[in-house]
Design an enzyme around this catalytic site. Structure first.
Site, PDB file in Angstrom:
ATOM      1  N   ASN A 186     -40.750  87.120  48.709  1.00 14.95           N
ATOM      2  CA  ASN A 186     -41.173  86.874  50.089  1.00 14.95           C
ATOM      3  C   ASN A 186     -39.959  87.064  50.984  1.00 14.95           C
ATOM      4  OD1 ASN A 186     -42.067  86.017  52.555  1.00 14.95           O
ATOM      5  ND2 ASN A 186     -42.558  83.925  51.931  1.00 14.95           N
ATOM      6  N   PRO A 187     -39.900  88.152  51.765  1.00 14.51           N
ATOM      7  CA  PRO A 187     -38.694  88.422  52.547  1.00 14.51           C
ATOM      8  C   PRO A 187     -38.412  87.388  53.626  1.00 14.51           C
ATOM      9  CG  PRO A 187     -40.463  89.935  53.147  1.00 14.51           C
ATOM     10  CD  PRO A 187     -40.919  89.194  51.929  1.00 14.51           C
ATOM     11  N   GLY A 197     -39.880  80.560  48.269  1.00 14.78           N
ATOM     12  CA  GLY A 197     -40.124  79.134  48.318  1.00 14.78           C
ATOM     13  C   GLY A 197     -41.504  78.766  47.817  1.00 14.78           C
ATOM     14  N   ASP A 198     -41.909  77.535  48.148  1.00 16.35           N
ATOM     15  CA  ASP A 198     -43.155  76.990  47.603  1.00 16.35           C
ATOM     16  C   ASP A 198     -44.384  77.739  48.097  1.00 16.35           C
ATOM     17  OD1 ASP A 198     -41.971  74.841  46.066  1.00 16.35           O
ATOM     18  OD2 ASP A 198     -41.462  73.923  47.978  1.00 16.35           O
ATOM     19  N   SER A 234     -38.771  83.996  53.146  1.00 17.70           N
ATOM     20  CA  SER A 234     -38.389  82.702  52.585  1.00 17.70           C
ATOM     21  C   SER A 234     -36.931  82.391  52.882  1.00 17.70           C
ATOM     22  CB  SER A 234     -38.606  82.688  51.067  1.00 17.70           C
ATOM     23  OG  SER A 234     -39.970  82.693  50.751  1.00 17.70           O
ATOM     24  N   GLY A 235     -36.664  81.085  53.028  1.00 14.86           N
ATOM     25  CA  GLY A 235     -35.288  80.648  53.235  1.00 14.86           C
ATOM     26  C   GLY A 235     -34.667  81.233  54.476  1.00 14.86           C
ATOM     27  N   ASP A 282     -48.850  74.827  52.818  1.00 21.31           N
ATOM     28  CA  ASP A 282     -49.682  75.791  53.536  1.00 21.31           C
ATOM     29  C   ASP A 282     -51.091  75.245  53.749  1.00 21.31           C
ATOM     30  OD1 ASP A 282     -47.649  77.634  53.681  1.00 21.31           O
ATOM     31  OD2 ASP A 282     -48.324  78.814  51.954  1.00 21.31           O
ATOM     32  N   VAL A 327     -44.787  81.070  48.678  1.00 21.32           N
ATOM     33  CA  VAL A 327     -45.047  82.289  47.899  1.00 21.32           C
ATOM     34  C   VAL A 327     -45.324  81.942  46.435  1.00 21.32           C
ATOM     35  CG1 VAL A 327     -42.625  82.826  47.346  1.00 21.32           C
ATOM     36  CG2 VAL A 327     -44.292  84.674  47.530  1.00 21.32           C
TER      37      VAL A 327
END
Length: 300
Positions: free
Chosen positions: A10-11, A67-68, A13-14, A276, A70
């Site tokens: 996931n680009p 992260g959570d 994330s973070g 989510d 994805v």
């Protein structure tokens, strides 16, 4: 033996750090002689299509870099299958990584765990909404105050990052009100009461280490339920710091329970899972034993 992995990144994330973590992870896989097929979707729906397609081909693990959120996407494809999940943590919360003792700041070390190939079979949570929603989750499903904060965050365009959550939380505390809940545990025990929130934990933490369900066990086939009674703003504010060490469950306004399946009703409230949106209530939230194979560090 791990010889080929499919890597989903996931680009976003973070705060955009996941692509760098993915580069380091792929480089380490290649150093170890492990073949890598990479997946980066345009959005969640596209990523899910690519994952489903990739899993029709031979792969030893689906590795998620992110992260959570994805990870939850990957769970929809992996639940009930023999293909294990590997995690290279690169999110802001990383609650799955905390639960399964994975390195959270060293992608190469996380890859070494995956390459060792030690798996554990664990439970997943499942949500069946009255609207037809069917979704899996790995950590905690949240309803009530927490989900109202998330609703507000999703409506906001400013500020960015963690500050958006802080602003939304202050706004919801200001508008704090008792929320009527009706829950039925395992078709037998009925709970009808006003609450501030109810959380349903397959694992212990959410929100980046908040131990909302400190007694949860990801392999006992049960959800841990934490219920915070309707209380004043001052009591709620005082409760928050105790959630990080799990001692909030000792407070008089907090009660807990365990169940395999819970039917949850609360007018106008949404359920969130792994951070989510899941579905509007009412919904049936369950623990499903042995629904996931996950790669973890070998016990010492």
């Amino acid at each position: 033996m791990i010889s080929h992995v499919t890597v989903l990144t996931n680009p976003m994330s973070g705060h955009g750090n996941a692509p760098h973590a993915a580069e380091r992870a792929v480089a380490r896989f290649q150093e170890l002689g492990i073949d890598v097929t990479g997946i980066v979707g345009r959005d969640a729906a596209h990523a899910r299509e690519l994952v489903d397609e990739a899993l029709t081909r031979e792969t030893d693990a689906l590795v998620v870099v992110g992260g959570d959120g994805v990870i939850r996407l990957a769970l929809q494809a992996l639940a009930g299958k023999d293909i294990p999940l590997g995690i290279v943590p690169a999110g802001t919360g990383n609650d799955h990584a905390r639960e399964y003792r994975l390195p959270t700041s060293d992608p190469a070390a996380a890859v070494d765990v995956i390459a060792a190939g030690h798996t554990d079979t664990v439970d997943l949570g499942h949500i069946q909404g009255a609207d037809g929603t069917s979704t899996w989750f790995g950590t905690v499903a949240a309803t009530g105050f927490d989900s109202l904060v998330s609703d507000r965050v999703n409506r906001m365009s400013w500020p960015h990052g963690r500050m958006r959550y802080n602003v939304a939380m202050v706004a919801e505390i200001y508008q704090l009100r008792p929320l009527p809940f009706r829950m039925v545990l395992d078709g037998q025990r009925e709970i009808v009461t006003d609450l501030t929130l109810a959380a349903f934990g397959n694992t212990r933490s959410y929100g980046g280490g908040m131990l909302i369900c400190p007694g949860a066990d990801h392999s006992d086939g049960l959800l841990d339920i934490t219920m915070v009674g309707a209380s004043s703003r001052t009591r709620l504010i005082r409760l928050f710091p105790t959630v990080f060490n799990g001692t909030h469950v000792n407070l008089p306004q907090v009660s807990t329970a365990r169940a395999r399946t819970v039917t949850v009703e609360s007018p106008g409230i949404n359920a969130y899972a792994d951070g989510d949106f899941a579905c509007p209530l009412p919904a049936e939230i369950s623990a499903v034993s042995g629904a996931l194979k996950i790669i973890v560090p070998e016990a010492t």
